[in-house]
Each structure stands twice: as structure tokens, then as C-alpha cells.
Design a protein around this motif. Sequence first.
Motif, PDB file in Angstrom:
ATOM      1  N   PRO A  49       0.999  -1.344  -0.378  1.00 45.06           N
ATOM      2  CA  PRO A  49      -0.027  -0.208   0.006  1.00 45.06           C
ATOM      3  C   PRO A  49       0.923   1.356   0.436  1.00 45.06           C
ATOM      4  O   PRO A  49       2.094   1.565   0.854  1.00 45.06           O
ATOM      5  CB  PRO A  49      -0.873  -0.506   1.331  1.00 45.06           C
ATOM      6  N   ALA A  50      -0.045   2.534  -0.619  1.00 48.87           N
ATOM      7  CA  ALA A  50       0.715   3.305  -0.575  1.00 48.87           C
ATOM      8  C   ALA A  50       1.679   3.615   0.880  1.00 48.87           C
ATOM      9  O   ALA A  50       2.656   4.365   1.277  1.00 48.87           O
ATOM     10  CB  ALA A  50      -0.140   4.651  -1.474  1.00 48.87           C
ATOM     11  N   SER A  51       0.541   4.193   1.958  1.00 45.60           N
ATOM     12  CA  SER A  51       1.117   4.115   2.993  1.00 45.60           C
ATOM     13  C   SER A  51       2.364   3.271   2.955  1.00 45.60           C
ATOM     14  O   SER A  51       3.820   4.584   4.155  1.00 45.60           O
ATOM     15  CB  SER A  51       0.459   3.804   3.987  1.00 45.60           C
ATOM     16  N   ALA A  52       2.581   2.303   3.441  1.00 45.12           N
ATOM     17  CA  ALA A  52       3.869   1.672   3.908  1.00 45.12           C
ATOM     18  C   ALA A  52       4.966   1.849   3.107  1.00 45.12           C
ATOM     19  O   ALA A  52       6.171   2.046   3.258  1.00 45.12           O
ATOM     20  CB  ALA A  52       3.559   0.499   3.633  1.00 45.12           C
ATOM     21  N   VAL A  53       4.203   2.013   1.765  1.00 38.83           N
ATOM     22  CA  VAL A  53       5.775   2.906   0.900  1.00 38.83           C
ATOM     23  C   VAL A  53       6.357   3.638   1.030  1.00 38.83           C
ATOM     24  O   VAL A  53       7.458   4.721   1.061  1.00 38.83           O
ATOM     25  CB  VAL A  53       5.354   2.858  -0.583  1.00 38.83           C
ATOM     26  N   ALA A  54       5.894   4.758   1.099  1.00 41.75           N
ATOM     27  CA  ALA A  54       6.112   5.719   2.473  1.00 41.75           C
ATOM     28  C   ALA A  54       7.205   6.125   3.463  1.00 41.75           C
ATOM     29  O   ALA A  54       7.912   6.143   3.729  1.00 41.75           O
ATOM     30  CB  ALA A  54       5.020   6.696   2.518  1.00 41.75           C
ATOM     31  N   ALA A  55       6.629   4.800   4.861  1.00 41.42           N
ATOM     32  CA  ALA A  55       6.269   4.756   5.377  1.00 41.42           C
ATOM     33  C   ALA A  55       8.101   3.755   4.785  1.00 41.42           C
ATOM     34  O   ALA A  55       9.505   3.950   6.019  1.00 41.42           O
ATOM     35  CB  ALA A  55       6.123   3.915   6.329  1.00 41.42           C
TER      36      ALA A  55
END
Length: 300
Positions: free
Chosen positions: A262-268
Motif C-alpha cells: 500500500p501507498a502508506s507502507a511505501v511512504a513509510a
Amino acid sequence: MGLIDVHAHFLLPDYVAAAERAGHVRPDGLPAWPEWSAQRHLDLMDNTGIAKSVLSVSSPGVHFGDDFRAQVLARRVNEAAAELGRQHPGRFGFFASLPLPDVDGALVEAQYALDVLQADGVVLTSNAGGQYPGDPSWDQLWRELDARAAVVFLHPTSPPQWRQVALDRPRPMIEFLFDSARAVADLALTGVFSRFPKVQFIVTHTGGVLPLLGDRLDPYRPTSGDLPSVSSELQGLWYDLAGTPVADIDHLLYGSDHCFTPASAVAAQIAALDQSPIAANWRTRTTANAVQLLGERVSV
């Protein structure tokens, strides 16, 4: 310097429908197919400093048991990926899907995708219908890719015996890492790396469990004939950044694994790399490596 993401996936409604008709309703044991759109992918790229994503179709690939339908589906996703590149200049490249284990069909599609669609390379799964990439029937494909000095993005998929070994867990959790290592070991021990040295391989997740297996492969090398050192061949491959590297910094590439991550995990993940003192200059280094591997067409 903007990042080049070599491990980025896209999903077409036509592709998901074909996979579900073939029984892949829960892909590789995941709860459901993720949602994907070009705009959401671009938003993620803009928010995290990714300048370009090289798109590919993830596991389970395009072959669901019928050669002709696999050829049609491969052409469909490859032309769609090329169109995304035209619609968003400089933002999307792609690795072309091939209808393996249909080697004849794979040769036709590789030539079309590389010559006509200007693909950045091809994507292969760690096995295709239970055939691993060192199978002698694939030699014709390796010769073609070697003649072109093509880039091969090697992505894991479920092993053929997944029902016995996955124990009802999603295969990306454990089995993907082992099947990547199995495929790379097969390529090394069957001599594909040494016989076709111009092919440039990208291995996902920094090689899965290869860092643990590397030291065990060389002592058993005589059982597979007179082959070069496997450990030195592993250092000549390219690896994306999800895991513990088996090669030095000059062969590391950035990979997000979006949209299955997910995008949130990529950002993290990107934030963690930015803040890590041992990953200094990782953006500059991985982007420069990607330009070296894929050519000036992907420069940002």
C-alpha cells in the motif's frame, strides 16, 4: 535526484477478470486483489519523490493454462503499459510480460515488446507452471535475450507445491522468498548465468534467502558440472532494496512493490531509508544504478 522504482506493479480490470476466471480470486493467498489506478500511482510517486516507475505484472503472471489466451493477455497488458508511458511521458516505463512456459509465444512477445513497444526489459516469474528458468526448453529464449543484452526482472510466484508447504499462509509471506532463491540457484547451477552473460537480471527483495544460501551453493557446484563460482555470479546480479543485500551498493536498485504494497507502507519505507544513517545517499546511488542498468531513457 528523483527515485527510479524498478519494482512497481499495475493491474488492469481485464487482467484481474482473467485471473479470477482461472481461479485466482485470492492471488497467492492474499485476501483480495489490490486496487490500482494510474493517478493514485502518480500521487504516490509525487508524494515520495519517485520520478519514474517501471511497471510490471506481478504474480501469478499471464499464463493460466492455455497458451493462446496467455499470448493474448500478454499482448494486452504490454500494450496497456506502453500506452501509460505515452500518456505520462517520463513517468512510467515497463517490463514486458511473456506467456511462459510457452517458449515460442514468449519469443514472439519479447521481440514485439522490445522492438515495437520499447519495453525496458521483460518480467519473468520464479517458475512458470512449475517449470523453473533453468529448464533446457527455455534456452532459445535465453539466447534471444542474451543477444539483446536484455534486462530480466525476476519476480517470485507461488511454488508448484504451495499447498503442501505454505500451510494456509499467504505465499508472499514466506514462499516468495524461497522461490526466488530456488529460481536464482537454478539459473546458476544449470549454467544460464555463465552461458548467457549479457542478460542483466534484477532479483526482487534483495534475493530472498539467497544471502543465507550463497555460501552453500559453491561446495555443491561439482554435482552440477564445471560451473563458475556461484557466489561471484550472485554479486553480478542486480537487487531491489526490500531485504538484506547479497551484493554491494553498486548493484542495488530501489523497488516499492506498489500496488501490492500500500501507498502508506511505501511512504513509510522511504521515510525509514531517508532517516537511516547507514543508507546515506541511497536515493542518488540507486537512481544512478538504475540509469546505468536501464539506459538514458529512464534518466530523470
